[in-house]
Scaffold this motif. Structure first.
Motif, short mmCIF file in Angstrom:
data_model
loop_
_atom_site.label_atom_id
_atom_site.label_comp_id
_atom_site.label_asym_id
_atom_site.label_seq_id
_atom_site.Cartn_x
_atom_site.Cartn_y
_atom_site.Cartn_z
N PRO A 110 14.12 3.36 4.38
CA PRO A 110 14.39 1.90 4.57
C PRO A 110 12.66 1.11 4.43
CG PRO A 110 14.98 3.55 6.18
CD PRO A 110 14.89 4.19 6.02
N ALA A 111 11.93 2.18 4.62
CA ALA A 111 10.65 1.19 3.84
C ALA A 111 10.51 1.36 2.37
CB ALA A 111 9.17 2.47 4.49
N SER A 126 19.35 -6.12 6.08
CA SER A 126 18.20 -5.78 6.17
C SER A 126 17.99 -4.79 5.27
CB SER A 126 18.26 -4.77 7.72
OG SER A 126 18.95 -3.78 7.84
N ALA A 127 17.24 -3.66 5.74
CA ALA A 127 16.29 -3.00 5.00
C ALA A 127 16.90 -2.02 5.07
CB ALA A 127 14.36 -2.95 4.94
N THR A 128 17.63 -1.07 6.49
CA THR A 128 18.32 0.02 6.66
C THR A 128 19.61 -0.32 5.82
OG1 THR A 128 17.65 -1.22 9.26
CG2 THR A 128 18.79 0.94 9.19
N ASP A 129 20.50 -1.48 5.54
CA ASP A 129 21.51 -2.02 5.03
C ASP A 129 20.67 -1.11 3.76
OD1 ASP A 129 22.88 -2.60 7.34
OD2 ASP A 129 22.18 -5.56 6.26
N GLY A 146 0.92 -1.54 0.33
CA GLY A 146 0.13 -0.14 0.61
C GLY A 146 0.96 1.04 0.02
N VAL A 147 2.03 0.76 0.62
CA VAL A 147 2.70 2.24 0.13
C VAL A 147 3.50 3.33 -1.09
CG1 VAL A 147 5.73 3.09 0.16
CG2 VAL A 147 4.76 1.16 1.32
N MET A 148 2.82 3.54 -1.26
CA MET A 148 2.61 4.56 -3.14
C MET A 148 4.16 5.48 -3.13
SD MET A 148 -0.97 5.37 -3.54
CE MET A 148 -1.80 5.79 -2.52
N GLU A 175 10.22 -2.74 1.12
CA GLU A 175 9.19 -2.38 -0.62
C GLU A 175 10.25 -3.86 -1.78
OE1 GLU A 175 6.19 -2.91 -0.07
OE2 GLU A 175 6.27 -1.63 1.83
N HIS A 176 11.14 -2.99 -2.00
CA HIS A 176 12.47 -2.84 -3.25
C HIS A 176 12.42 -4.83 -2.94
CE1 HIS A 176 11.96 0.33 -5.74
NE2 HIS A 176 12.47 0.71 -4.36
N LEU A 177 13.18 -4.69 -1.65
CA LEU A 177 13.84 -6.61 -1.14
C LEU A 177 12.45 -7.52 -1.62
CD1 LEU A 177 15.72 -5.36 2.16
CD2 LEU A 177 16.20 -6.50 -0.35
N LEU A 178 11.39 -6.73 -0.64
CA LEU A 178 10.40 -7.81 -1.21
C LEU A 178 9.91 -8.38 -2.36
CD1 LEU A 178 8.03 -6.54 2.23
CD2 LEU A 178 9.50 -9.03 1.68
N ALA A 179 9.27 -7.46 -3.28
CA ALA A 179 9.58 -7.70 -4.46
C ALA A 179 10.70 -8.33 -4.98
CB ALA A 179 9.47 -5.93 -5.40
N ALA A 180 12.07 -8.09 -5.00
CA ALA A 180 13.32 -8.94 -5.12
C ALA A 180 12.45 -10.11 -5.12
CB ALA A 180 14.42 -8.73 -5.32
N GLU A 181 12.28 -10.84 -3.43
CA GLU A 181 12.27 -12.40 -2.92
C GLU A 181 11.44 -12.42 -4.21
OE1 GLU A 181 9.96 -11.97 0.42
OE2 GLU A 181 11.08 -13.85 1.11
#
Lengths: 179, 485
Positions: free
Chosen positions: B391-392, B379-382, B346-348, B396-402
């Protein structure tokens, strides 16, 4: 290389994501497959027949990287083995799982081989003797889970290879081989 | 040839007119024809967007009919060339025909619209949409009588140039325009008098501006000029007179400069000026506006950040979050270089169209294959630190890549937190768990894991050494001091 009992652990045992149930389908399928193999290998080398989900099971945690499987992951991996026919849930709550690292048919063959190798073709033995007697020492039959053994024997009885009868003492049964 | 009789007008890539410094839009009318009834041979302009500003009448082609509004198609009539606005006649016939507004402009002998031309001609505006020509005429008169363009001519003659409808208010002007002081500045009293006059005029402007919001809007141009002027003064403050600038003020100077620099959009699109076209025009203005901050932020920004920046730049006539969202969702229909993206959570975010996921993924891919990340994951912070984003958003990008097919990332959820590792599952042979293909990710992960274990042993030794040094130093020092004593 790390070892757990007799089992040489694969390198990915130190890979932290291996201990987190992966949400992406393709990855999860691969992960489940690797866990299935490892659990069966471990049970085979350690002669473990029953895995309790709420008890400590050495394979389910890796102190070196401080990771362990959560309950959901344990259920997922054991269920996968169950659906392959290599394990069975022992209760409805899925708290204990019987691992058949040999299928019942394979166990039956192992018993037959044991009978032949020891010249027991026409003799009589108690079930308890088979599990812990001198004759079976050093064979796969030694230390077999009673449930698994009884089911293998029943299979052989149906094939006419032996007869199971109630012994004089109530807590044990006798087996008459007729191979 | 087409439109040769009118002046060409520049537009931005998203189809907004490029306004001159100090030019403010006062009315927007959709579906307006601009024709010359006296001479039908001249090309007329059908069903476009008419924009009345304080300097010009602009006609822009309909964006729906032409997918990419070519910059050459927009035309302008400078208000300076207008010599008369005719009263619209009320007649029975007029009730059925589209309302018209006629005005007279001066033209050159060749028939080109120009200020102080020798001939004149009448231009007719035909309102085909559901617009309100009467209020347009009122605003037309207002703008015409306001003669705002006269100031701009002299200003541009002194070097204020370039589009300045956004951003840093006043463009690149470095010369002192506007508030020129003619009194000779002689000695200390001269300096003091100059300061005093500055003070008074500033005070008056502020007083006028804050009387009510309408007044502030009218004063917008003055305020931006004033802001620019104050900034210039602050910049030159260090090498000028010392009487007003003591050390205490130095600190607040920079802050003040920042404030003044962000006095931004001179001509914000408002509901009043744009009417039904409000969201459409807002959307275009927003598209132009976000370019700079997006570039600075690496091509992607949170919608919330944009909201803050945009309203900050508008200063007055703030827009609601709802309006912003509607303006952003309209981008799909226009040919603009930015887009609104909604993540699964839901993050835009707003991102450049050129900012592709592939590029982000390849950066994440190289991040997770660094020796450190192979050992302990990211981590998301890294990821946020490496990608230069929040970080938020990094998460999102990390989850998309996963989740992309058999993603190249795997998650690790533990009491230590939520981390991502390079996916080695795909590299493991299901038939031989001990087989390690050379030069695969599995291989490089194993190397890193082994390296980390031997390294952690050696760092322990190293810490021990450090400790002995720390312990032994004070002893030696004491010995030394003792000997001295």
């Amino acid at each position: 290389m790390q070892k757990l009992g007799e089992l040489k652990l694969p390198p990915f045992f130190n890979y932290p994501p291996y201990f987190t149930l992966q949400p992406v389908r393709e990855t999860r399928e691969k992960q489940i497959q690797l866990w299935k193999e490892l659990i069966l290998d471990y049970c085979r080398t350690q002669k473990i027949f029953v895995v309790g989900l709420e008890e400590d099971f050495p394979l389910f945690s890796n102190p070196a990287i401080e990771r362990s499987l959560n309950h959901e992951a344990r259920v997922a991996f054991l269920s996968a083995i169950v659906s392959d026919g290599r394990a069975e849930w022992m209760d409805k709550g899925h708290r204990r799982c019987l691992i058949l690292w040999h299928r019942i048919q394979d166990w039956a063959d192992i018993i037959l081989r044991f009978v032949k190798e020891n010249g027991l073709e026409d003799s009589v033995m108690t079930v308890e003797e088979m599990r812990s007697g001198i004759e079976s020492r050093g064979t796969d039959v030694h230390g077999m889970d009673r449930t698994v053994l009884m089911r293998a024997l029943k299979l052989l009885e149906n094939k006419g290879k032996l007869a199971i009868f109630k012994g004089t003492s109530t807590d044990d049964e006798g087996v008459k081989f007729s191979v | 040839m087409a439109g040769n009789w009118l002046l060409p007008a520049e537009t931005t890539t998203s189809g907004r007119p490029v306004l001159r410094p100090g030019e403010v839009e006062s009315s927007l009318q959709p579906s307006v024809d601009l024709v010359n009834e006296e001479n039908p041979n001249l090309p007329s302009f059908k069903s476009g967007l008419l924009i009345l500003t304080t300097y010009r009448i602009l006609w822009l082609p309909n964006p729906d009919s032409t997918p990419s509004p070519s910059t050459s198609a927009a035309v302008a009539v400078p208000l300076g060339a207008v010599t008369h606005i005719f009263q619209s006649k009320k007649s029975i016939k007029g009730m059925f025909a589209s309302p018209r507004v006629r005005f007279q402009v001066s033209v050159t002998t060749e028939g080109r619209v120009q200020e102080r031309g020798s001939k004149s001609m009448v231009i007719t505006l035909v309102f085909r949409g559901k617009s309100d020509p009467d209020s347009f005429v009122v605003k037309f008169w207002e703008a015409y009588r306001g003669r705002a363009w006269e100031g701009s001519v002299s200003a541009s003659a002194e070097g204020v140039e370039g589009p300045a409808f956004l951003g840093d208010g006043g463009g690149s002007s470095s010369s002192d325009t506007g508030l020129a002081l003619k009194m000779p500045v002689v000695g200390v009293s001269g300096i003091l008098r100059k300061e005093q006059e500055m003070w008074e005029s500033t005070d008056k402007s502020l007083q006028d501006a804050f009387q009510d919001l309408n007044a502030l809007m009218n004063k917008a141009k003055d305020m931006v000029m004033l802001a620019e002027k104050m900034r210039q003064k602050l910049l030159s403050g260090s090498n000028s007179q010392v009487n007003a600038t003591n050390d205490e003020e130095m600190g607040s100077k920079e802050e003040m400069q920042d404030w003044l620099l962000s006095v931004g959009i001179v001509s914000p699109v408002t509901k009043e000026s744009a009417g039904a076209l409000y969201h459409q025009q807002l959307s275009r203005q927003l598209a132009d506006f976000v370019k700079t901050p997006l570039e600075r932020a690496g091509g992607i920004m949170n919608l919330i950040d944009i909201y803050c920046l945009f309203n900050r730049a508008r200063g007055t006539e703030l827009i609601s979050p709802d309006d912003l969202l509607r303006a952003c969702s309209l981008w799909e229909k226009f040919n603009v270089p930015v887009m609104l993206k909604k993540f699964e959570s839901g993050v835009m975010v707003i991102q450049n169209k050129s900012h592709s996921d592939e590029e982000v993924f390849s950066r994440i891919r190289s991040l997770v294959q660094k020796p450190d990340a192979l050992q302990i994951g990211v981590s998301a912070t890294d990821a946020a630190r490496t990608l230069g984003i929040a970080p938020a958003m990094a998460k999102e990008h990390l989850l998309a890549a996963e989740s992309k097919g058999m993603g190249f990332l795997c998650r690790d959820v533990s009491p230590d937190g939520f981390r991502f590792y390079i996916n080695i599952f795909q590299d493991i042979d299901p038939n031989d768990e001990y087989l390690v293909k050379e030069y695969g990710v599995y291989d490089s992960w194993i190397r890193a894991a082994i390296a980390s274990r031997s390294q952690s042993a050696s760092t322990d030794d190293f810490k021990f050494c450090e400790l002995t040094i720390v312990v032994s130093l004070p002893n030696r020092f004491l010995e030394y001091v003792g000997k001295k004593g």
